[in-house]
Design a protein around this motif. Structure first.
Motif, PDB file in Angstrom:
ATOM      1  N   TYR A 196       0.747  -1.254  -0.034  1.00  0.00           N
ATOM      2  CA  TYR A 196      -0.252   0.285   0.243  1.00  0.00           C
ATOM      3  C   TYR A 196       0.643   1.467  -0.471  1.00  0.00           C
ATOM      4  CZ  TYR A 196      -3.147   3.599   0.742  1.00  0.00           C
ATOM      5  OH  TYR A 196      -4.144   4.341   0.904  1.00  0.00           O
ATOM      6  N   ASP A 197       1.575   1.036   0.895  1.00  0.00           N
ATOM      7  CA  ASP A 197       2.424   2.713   1.498  1.00  0.00           C
ATOM      8  C   ASP A 197       3.889   1.932   1.882  1.00  0.00           C
ATOM      9  OD1 ASP A 197       1.766   2.745   3.550  1.00  0.00           O
ATOM     10  OD2 ASP A 197       0.579   4.427   3.636  1.00  0.00           O
ATOM     11  N   ALA A 198       3.974   0.602   1.840  1.00  0.00           N
ATOM     12  CA  ALA A 198       5.199   0.112   2.483  1.00  0.00           C
ATOM     13  C   ALA A 198       6.738   0.894   1.178  1.00  0.00           C
ATOM     14  CB  ALA A 198       5.810  -1.309   2.531  1.00  0.00           C
ATOM     15  N   SER A 199       7.810   1.344   2.268  1.00  0.00           N
ATOM     16  CA  SER A 199       8.908   1.883   1.142  1.00  0.00           C
ATOM     17  C   SER A 199       9.213   0.609   0.847  1.00  0.00           C
ATOM     18  CB  SER A 199       9.951   3.192   2.253  1.00  0.00           C
ATOM     19  OG  SER A 199      10.228   1.881   3.203  1.00  0.00           O
ATOM     20  N   VAL A 273      -1.210  -9.358   1.680  1.00  0.00           N
ATOM     21  CA  VAL A 273      -0.631  -8.519   2.361  1.00  0.00           C
ATOM     22  C   VAL A 273      -0.504  -6.974   2.464  1.00  0.00           C
ATOM     23  CG1 VAL A 273       2.465  -7.953   2.022  1.00  0.00           C
ATOM     24  CG2 VAL A 273       0.974 -10.523   1.537  1.00  0.00           C
ATOM     25  N   GLN A 274      -1.703  -6.420   0.961  1.00  0.00           N
ATOM     26  CA  GLN A 274      -1.633  -5.187   1.030  1.00  0.00           C
ATOM     27  C   GLN A 274      -2.231  -4.757   2.244  1.00  0.00           C
ATOM     28  OE1 GLN A 274      -4.095  -3.495  -1.916  1.00  0.00           O
ATOM     29  NE2 GLN A 274      -2.477  -3.278  -3.239  1.00  0.00           N
ATOM     30  N   GLY A 280      -1.431  -1.322   8.837  1.00  0.00           N
ATOM     31  CA  GLY A 280      -0.324  -0.500   9.876  1.00  0.00           C
ATOM     32  C   GLY A 280       0.058  -1.507  10.811  1.00  0.00           C
ATOM     33  N   GLY A 281      -1.373  -2.624  11.602  1.00  0.00           N
ATOM     34  CA  GLY A 281      -0.351  -3.570  12.262  1.00  0.00           C
ATOM     35  C   GLY A 281       0.568  -4.443  12.045  1.00  0.00           C
TER      36      GLY A 281
END
Length: 328
Positions: A196-199, A273-274, A280-281
């Motif tokens: 989603y927004d993981a770097s 996974v997304q 965020g947990g």
């Protein structure tokens, strides 16, 4: 798109010729993940898909700039306003006017023609991919390409979450273009379904590469050869051993899961996974280095082994060779 946004083709070609006279950019030699041969094919524009050139300074459709969704290969187009868009509107390729019109059209054609076949291996149609793709990424309704001088002719193409980078010199593209583009498009789809927004990628290296190998139809190790390598310990590229056929073993490990559970179950796993990344947990990694999001999704996906018994990630990792040994 409105007519006055189009770049006049004659002035475009004049710009190309002028800049080519000034000099050709040197290709950056980099370490490659998927290598190709030195045999090249040469321009044949008759087979390219149709489309038009635009200037992003007119349309406002600037190249993505978010560093979390780009790599050094795909960052190369951040300041390039010129792009070619296919008539379907699904594919847009950015690059310098120093590169030939043929290179733009060829890259766009490869993406346009192969994305549906790759998505089919994930049991998805285009509309479903757009819906399932992270809304955090720029242009979720397009596949963005980049003619990048960072991509050497031996690598040819490299994908990130936001874009797919091509070597900008079409005359140096290899004969095995199809498999290589399909492999990198598989990575493009993976990252868009699992982050989603993981770097950084949340998928273990063996899983990401194994799935891409299977999707692209590349060689896979025979089941009886499974003792030759331990693919599941290659969590990151830095964990890999110098083994010439390790990609074939990544494909073998992934194919075991897909054969027992089906391709759709693997796509659902990516989407889980997304969701965990979005929630965020599940930040961080477990003790063996895999992302917590991937392991929790794996264990929650109700995956089974070849005997239809529940398969946890921990059992797959610890009993890998026993499972493969009993599957033939």
């Amino acid at each position: 798109m409105i007519l006055n946004n189009r770049i006049d083709s004659e002035s475009f070609m004049a710009t190309i010729k002028a800049m080519l006279i000034l000099g050709v950019l040197l290709l950056a030699l980099t370490g490659c993940k998927v290598t190709t041969s030195d045999s090249h094919h040469y321009p044949d524009s008759g087979g390219f898909v149709s489309g038009l050139f635009y200037d992003a300074r007119d349309t406002g459709r600037l190249y993505p700039t978010s560093s979390w969704s780009l790599t050094r290969y795909t960052e190369a187009c951040q300041n390039e306003p010129l792009y070619f868009e296919t008539h379907s509107g699904r594919v847009r390729v950015y690059g310098s006017p120093a590169y030939s019109e043929t290179s733009f059209r060829a890259a766009a054609s490869e993406l346009e023609r192969r994305i549906d076949g790759v998505l089919a291996r994930f049991q998805l149609r285009w509309s479903e991919f757009v819906q399932d793709r992270s809304a955090a990424v720029a242009y979720p309704r397009q596949v963005i390409g980049c003619l990048s001088p960072e991509v050497s002719h031996s690598e040819f193409v490299s994908a990130s979450m936001a874009a797919v980078a091509f070597n900008p010199y079409y005359g140096q593209w290899p004969y095995e273009t199809g498999n290589t583009v399909a492999h990198e498009l598989a990575h493009f789809v993976q990252q868009n379904l699992s982050r989603y927004d993981a770097s950084y990628s949340l998928l273990p290296y063996w899983f990401a590469e194994g799935q891409a190998v299977v999707v692209a139809g590349e060689p896979i190790a025979e089941v009886y050869q499974h003792y030759d390598y331990d693919p599941l310990w290659d969590v990151t590229p830095g964990d890999t051993a110098n083994f010439p056929y390790r990609f074939e073993h990544y494909g073998l490990a992934y194919r075991y899961l897909e054969k027992a559970n089906g391709a759709l179950a693997m796509t659902v796993l990516l989407e889980m996974v997304q969701v965990l990344d979005w929630d965020g947990g599940s930040y961080g990694e477990i003790s063996t280095g895999e992302s917590r999001a991937f392991v929790e999704a794996f264990n929650s996906a109700n995956l089974v082994d070849h005997r239809n018994n529940y398969l946890s990630f921990q059992r797959f990792q610890s009993d890998y060779h026993d499972l493969l040994n009993g599957s033939y």
